[in-house]
Design a protein around this motif. Structure first.
Motif, PDB file in Angstrom:
ATOM      1  N   SER A  66       0.824  -1.205   0.000  1.00  0.00           N
ATOM      2  CA  SER A  66       0.000   0.000   0.000  1.00  0.00           C
ATOM      3  C   SER A  66       0.858   1.254   0.000  1.00  0.00           C
ATOM      4  O   SER A  66       0.598   2.213  -0.742  1.00  0.00           O
ATOM      5  CB  SER A  66      -0.922  -0.013   1.230  1.00  0.00           C
ATOM      6  OG  SER A  66      -1.652   1.188   1.326  1.00  0.00           O
ATOM      7  N   GLN A  67       1.899   1.246   0.827  1.00  0.00           N
ATOM      8  CA  GLN A  67       2.787   2.410   0.901  1.00  0.00           C
ATOM      9  C   GLN A  67       3.570   2.575  -0.398  1.00  0.00           C
ATOM     10  O   GLN A  67       3.802   3.702  -0.866  1.00  0.00           O
ATOM     11  CB  GLN A  67       3.745   2.248   2.077  1.00  0.00           C
ATOM     12  CG  GLN A  67       4.288   3.562   2.615  1.00  0.00           C
ATOM     13  CD  GLN A  67       3.213   4.387   3.286  1.00  0.00           C
ATOM     14  OE1 GLN A  67       2.332   3.858   3.959  1.00  0.00           O
ATOM     15  NE2 GLN A  67       3.256   5.696   3.094  1.00  0.00           N
ATOM     16  N   ALA A  70       1.288   4.076  -3.084  1.00  0.00           N
ATOM     17  CA  ALA A  70       0.988   5.482  -2.823  1.00  0.00           C
ATOM     18  C   ALA A  70       2.203   6.389  -3.010  1.00  0.00           C
ATOM     19  O   ALA A  70       2.092   7.478  -3.590  1.00  0.00           O
ATOM     20  CB  ALA A  70       0.449   5.638  -1.403  1.00  0.00           C
ATOM     21  N   ASP A  71       3.367   5.932  -2.546  1.00  0.00           N
ATOM     22  CA  ASP A  71       4.537   6.817  -2.505  1.00  0.00           C
ATOM     23  C   ASP A  71       5.446   6.718  -3.719  1.00  0.00           C
ATOM     24  O   ASP A  71       6.185   7.668  -4.014  1.00  0.00           O
ATOM     25  CB  ASP A  71       5.382   6.507  -1.258  1.00  0.00           C
ATOM     26  CG  ASP A  71       4.680   6.890   0.031  1.00  0.00           C
ATOM     27  OD1 ASP A  71       3.586   7.485  -0.042  1.00  0.00           O
ATOM     28  OD2 ASP A  71       5.230   6.593   1.115  1.00  0.00           O
ATOM     29  N   LEU A  74       2.345   5.134  -8.074  1.00  0.00           N
ATOM     30  CA  LEU A  74       1.404   6.103  -8.641  1.00  0.00           C
ATOM     31  C   LEU A  74       2.075   7.424  -9.026  1.00  0.00           C
ATOM     32  O   LEU A  74       1.811   7.949 -10.117  1.00  0.00           O
ATOM     33  CB  LEU A  74       0.243   6.335  -7.676  1.00  0.00           C
ATOM     34  CG  LEU A  74      -0.778   5.184  -7.584  1.00  0.00           C
ATOM     35  CD1 LEU A  74      -1.828   5.492  -6.524  1.00  0.00           C
ATOM     36  CD2 LEU A  74      -1.451   4.935  -8.932  1.00  0.00           C
ATOM     37  N   SER A 114      -5.070  -2.494  -1.028  1.00  0.00           N
ATOM     38  CA  SER A 114      -3.678  -2.031  -0.907  1.00  0.00           C
ATOM     39  C   SER A 114      -3.141  -1.440  -2.206  1.00  0.00           C
ATOM     40  O   SER A 114      -2.276  -0.557  -2.183  1.00  0.00           O
ATOM     41  CB  SER A 114      -2.773  -3.179  -0.438  1.00  0.00           C
ATOM     42  OG  SER A 114      -2.662  -4.179  -1.427  1.00  0.00           O
ATOM     43  N   THR A 115      -3.630  -1.913  -3.343  1.00  0.00           N
ATOM     44  CA  THR A 115      -3.128  -1.425  -4.633  1.00  0.00           C
ATOM     45  C   THR A 115      -4.003  -0.339  -5.240  1.00  0.00           C
ATOM     46  O   THR A 115      -3.668   0.212  -6.287  1.00  0.00           O
ATOM     47  CB  THR A 115      -3.045  -2.569  -5.654  1.00  0.00           C
ATOM     48  OG1 THR A 115      -4.369  -3.066  -5.928  1.00  0.00           O
ATOM     49  CG2 THR A 115      -2.163  -3.703  -5.157  1.00  0.00           C
ATOM     50  N   ARG A 116      -5.147  -0.050  -4.589  1.00  0.00           N
ATOM     51  CA  ARG A 116      -6.130   0.896  -5.135  1.00  0.00           C
ATOM     52  C   ARG A 116      -6.630   0.433  -6.510  1.00  0.00           C
ATOM     53  O   ARG A 116      -6.983   1.246  -7.370  1.00  0.00           O
ATOM     54  CB  ARG A 116      -5.546   2.303  -5.233  1.00  0.00           C
ATOM     55  CG  ARG A 116      -4.965   2.834  -3.933  1.00  0.00           C
ATOM     56  CD  ARG A 116      -4.551   4.274  -4.039  1.00  0.00           C
ATOM     57  NE  ARG A 116      -3.839   4.698  -2.831  1.00  0.00           N
ATOM     58  CZ  ARG A 116      -3.467   5.958  -2.592  1.00  0.00           C
ATOM     59  NH1 ARG A 116      -3.753   6.904  -3.469  1.00  0.00           N
ATOM     60  NH2 ARG A 116      -2.812   6.264  -1.486  1.00  0.00           N
TER      61      ARG A 116
END
Length: 207
Positions: A66-67, A70-71, A74, A114-116
């Motif tokens: 997930s982090q 996001a960081d 993406l 977690s992966t959106r």
């Protein structure tokens, strides 16, 4: 792919190939790729005898994932870069789902969170017989095995289930998955990896 398939080397070689072709590449790995991800990686791979079940493993992998999404992933995609990733949600499905028997529908729901919902354009499986992969792995770093390489925790049957899981997922989605012979020499595998990715780039108009 399974342990000993040579993923990390091929990620590096593919990134070099893509950069030589003029693309800007973000190369990263799972678990890891962020400060939090690297801390979780240490916990996950630590061979110390700390009891932990496969559900806990799945949740830890997905926390790191997930982090990373996001960081790193993406933002890189937003900049128009190509992301080359060593492992993704499919690895949790293979190891915790097929290997350890965690409910795969539940793993899919967790991965979606977690992966959106971010899916790779191409998944490359470097396939090797389990015995070959484990022999390569042991030859490479026999002095320091991780939890997932410790045969007292994960036996030959476990690794065979993982391999079968990768092959089953690939067969179910031939449009996005390509299975390559990871048993060939490094240069031959790199050529096949590059060829598969170049086909995708041509098809999508990026190359």
């Amino acid at each position: 792919g399974p342990d000993g398939a040579g993923k990390s080397v091929q990620v590096r070689l593919l990134s070099e190939h893509l950069r030589a072709g003029g693309l800007t590449v973000t190369e990263t790995r799972e678990p890891g790729g962020t400060p939090l991800g690297e801390q979780i990686r240490h916990i996950l791979l630590d061979p110390a005898d700390v009891p932990r079940g496969p559900v806990a493993d799945a949740l830890l992998f997905n926390a790191a994932r997930s982090q990373l999404v996001a960081d790193v992933i993406l933002p890189a995609l937003a900049r128009g870069e190509t992301v080359v990733l060593d492992r993704y949600a499919t690895s949790s499905m293979a190891y915790q789902g097929y290997g350890s028997g965690v409910d795969r529908t539940m793993l899919g729901v967790i991965a979606e969170l977690s992966t959106r919902g971010l899916q790779p354009d191409l998944v490359l499986v470097l396939d090797v017989p389990v015995e070959v992969g484990l022999a390569r792995r042991d030859l490479g770093h026999a002095a320091e095995l991780t939890r997932f390489e410790d045969e007292s925790r994960h036996d030959l049957a476990f690794h065979q289930r993982v391999r079968n899981g990768y092959l089953e997922m690939a067969a179910a989605d031939p449009e996005h998955w390509v299975v390559l012979d990871g048993g060939a020499d490094v240069e031959a595998v790199a050529a096949e990896v590059s060829r598969a990715v170049d086909k995708l780039l041509e098809r999508t108009g990026i190359a």
